[in-house]
Write a protein that holds these residues in place. Structure first.
Motif, PDB file in Angstrom:
ATOM      1  N   LEU A  52      38.616 108.622 -66.081  1.00 30.01           N
ATOM      2  CA  LEU A  52      39.402 107.522 -66.563  1.00 30.01           C
ATOM      3  C   LEU A  52      40.403 108.443 -67.132  1.00 30.01           C
ATOM      4  O   LEU A  52      41.437 107.474 -67.896  1.00 30.01           O
ATOM      5  N   CYS A  56      43.756 106.100 -68.602  1.00 33.00           N
ATOM      6  CA  CYS A  56      43.163 105.420 -69.204  1.00 33.00           C
ATOM      7  C   CYS A  56      43.974 105.567 -70.296  1.00 33.00           C
ATOM      8  O   CYS A  56      44.643 106.956 -69.909  1.00 33.00           O
ATOM      9  N   ASP A  57      43.811 104.890 -71.134  1.00 34.22           N
ATOM     10  CA  ASP A  57      44.424 105.431 -72.867  1.00 34.22           C
ATOM     11  C   ASP A  57      43.521 106.769 -73.448  1.00 34.22           C
ATOM     12  O   ASP A  57      42.270 106.556 -73.190  1.00 34.22           O
ATOM     13  N   LEU A  64      35.175 104.316 -73.324  1.00 35.36           N
ATOM     14  CA  LEU A  64      35.170 103.940 -71.729  1.00 35.36           C
ATOM     15  C   LEU A  64      33.907 104.326 -70.995  1.00 35.36           C
ATOM     16  O   LEU A  64      33.812 103.645 -69.822  1.00 35.36           O
ATOM     17  N   ALA A  97      38.345 101.097 -65.860  1.00 37.10           N
ATOM     18  CA  ALA A  97      39.988 101.830 -66.150  1.00 37.10           C
ATOM     19  C   ALA A  97      40.838 100.376 -65.829  1.00 37.10           C
ATOM     20  O   ALA A  97      41.819  99.927 -67.174  1.00 37.10           O
ATOM     21  N   SER A  98      40.590  98.765 -64.689  1.00 41.70           N
ATOM     22  CA  SER A  98      41.356  98.007 -64.316  1.00 41.70           C
ATOM     23  C   SER A  98      41.328  96.734 -65.580  1.00 41.70           C
ATOM     24  O   SER A  98      42.360  96.876 -66.612  1.00 41.70           O
ATOM     25  N   GLN A 100      40.047  97.049 -68.563  1.00 39.12           N
ATOM     26  CA  GLN A 100      40.997  98.512 -69.594  1.00 39.12           C
ATOM     27  C   GLN A 100      42.045  98.044 -69.261  1.00 39.12           C
ATOM     28  O   GLN A 100      43.211  97.716 -70.601  1.00 39.12           O
ATOM     29  N   ARG A 101      43.092  98.746 -68.073  1.00 39.28           N
ATOM     30  CA  ARG A 101      44.370  99.009 -68.308  1.00 39.28           C
ATOM     31  C   ARG A 101      44.948  97.363 -68.285  1.00 39.28           C
ATOM     32  O   ARG A 101      46.393  96.286 -69.224  1.00 39.28           O
ATOM     33  N   THR A 141      52.057 107.671 -65.126  1.00 38.44           N
ATOM     34  CA  THR A 141      51.739 106.597 -65.500  1.00 38.44           C
ATOM     35  C   THR A 141      53.048 105.872 -64.853  1.00 38.44           C
ATOM     36  O   THR A 141      53.370 104.626 -65.060  1.00 38.44           O
ATOM     37  N   THR A 149      45.758 105.214 -58.716  1.00 37.60           N
ATOM     38  CA  THR A 149      44.261 105.392 -58.492  1.00 37.60           C
ATOM     39  C   THR A 149      44.014 106.260 -57.345  1.00 37.60           C
ATOM     40  O   THR A 149      42.742 106.774 -57.292  1.00 37.60           O
TER      41      THR A 149
END
Length: 197
Positions: A52, A56-57, A64, A97-98, A100-101, A141, A149
């Motif tokens: 994660l 993710c952030d 998360l 993660a998806s 959240q993105r 990023t 991923t």
């Protein structure tokens, strides 16, 4: 000093001290033993957190990780016993993660509308202390979410290609192809940043 099992009857079990297999723990969870789920959490949370973190952030990381294990707990009754628990859990992490993105993208879009498309410094928080790690993080990023991923799971977390394919629900050939393109893109980014490869 080796740790001896206190009960001689336990000496005959296949794993006296290291604990039960994931499959055994899942069975015990399904029979109502919440301690077994704690064991699964302790066994897998570092890897889930690492996955994660790369996808993710970082500011939302604790939430998360909790979300992944909450979904796993709720989804246990649907877990296929023939599957590997870790593969199933990493798939959940990828789904979180998806999600959240997508939520972050929607927030960014709303923010850009509010600030008339003024870019903010907050887009890439400075969490890494070391230059190279920071470069890799920035490189990640720059990649598409699919390529990021693949790199995170295979190259950084060392999940085998076959398992990556199961986690993402894609053929192994697609994993190989994405890995090739993701590595090429990362190499190009690092070279542009002046890293000699």
């Amino acid at each position: 000093m080796a740790v001896e099992s206190r009960d001689p009857a336990e000496q005959n079990q296949s794993q006296p001290f290291t604990g039960n297999s994931d499959r055994d723990l899942v069975q015990q969870c399904l029979q109502g033993d919440s301690q077994s789920f704690q064991s699964l959490y302790r066994r897998h949370q570092k890897r889930v957190r690492s996955i994660l973190f790369q996808l993710c952030d970082a500011s939302a990381l604790d939430d998360l990780v909790q979300e992944v294990f909450l979904r796993a707990w709720k989804g246990l009754p649907k877990f296929r016993q023939s599957a590997q628990f870790s593969t199933w859990l990493y798939r959940i992490a990828w789904n979180v993660a998806s999600d959240q993105r997508q939520a972050a993208a929607q927030r960014r879009t709303r923010l850009q509308v509010l600030t008339h498309n003024t870019p903010t410094q907050q887009d890439a928080p400075d969490v890494m202390r070391f230059h190279y790690q920071d470069l890799v993080q920035r490189g990640l990023t720059q990649l598409s979410f699919d390529h990021r991923t693949i790199l995170v799971l295979h190259d950084l977390e060392e999940v085998p290609q076959k398992e990556v394919a199961e986690i993402l629900g894609i053929p192994v050939g697609t994993v190989k192809s994405r890995l090739f393109h993701a590595r090429a893109a990362m190499r190009q980014f690092l070279q542009k940043e002046g890293v000699q490869l």
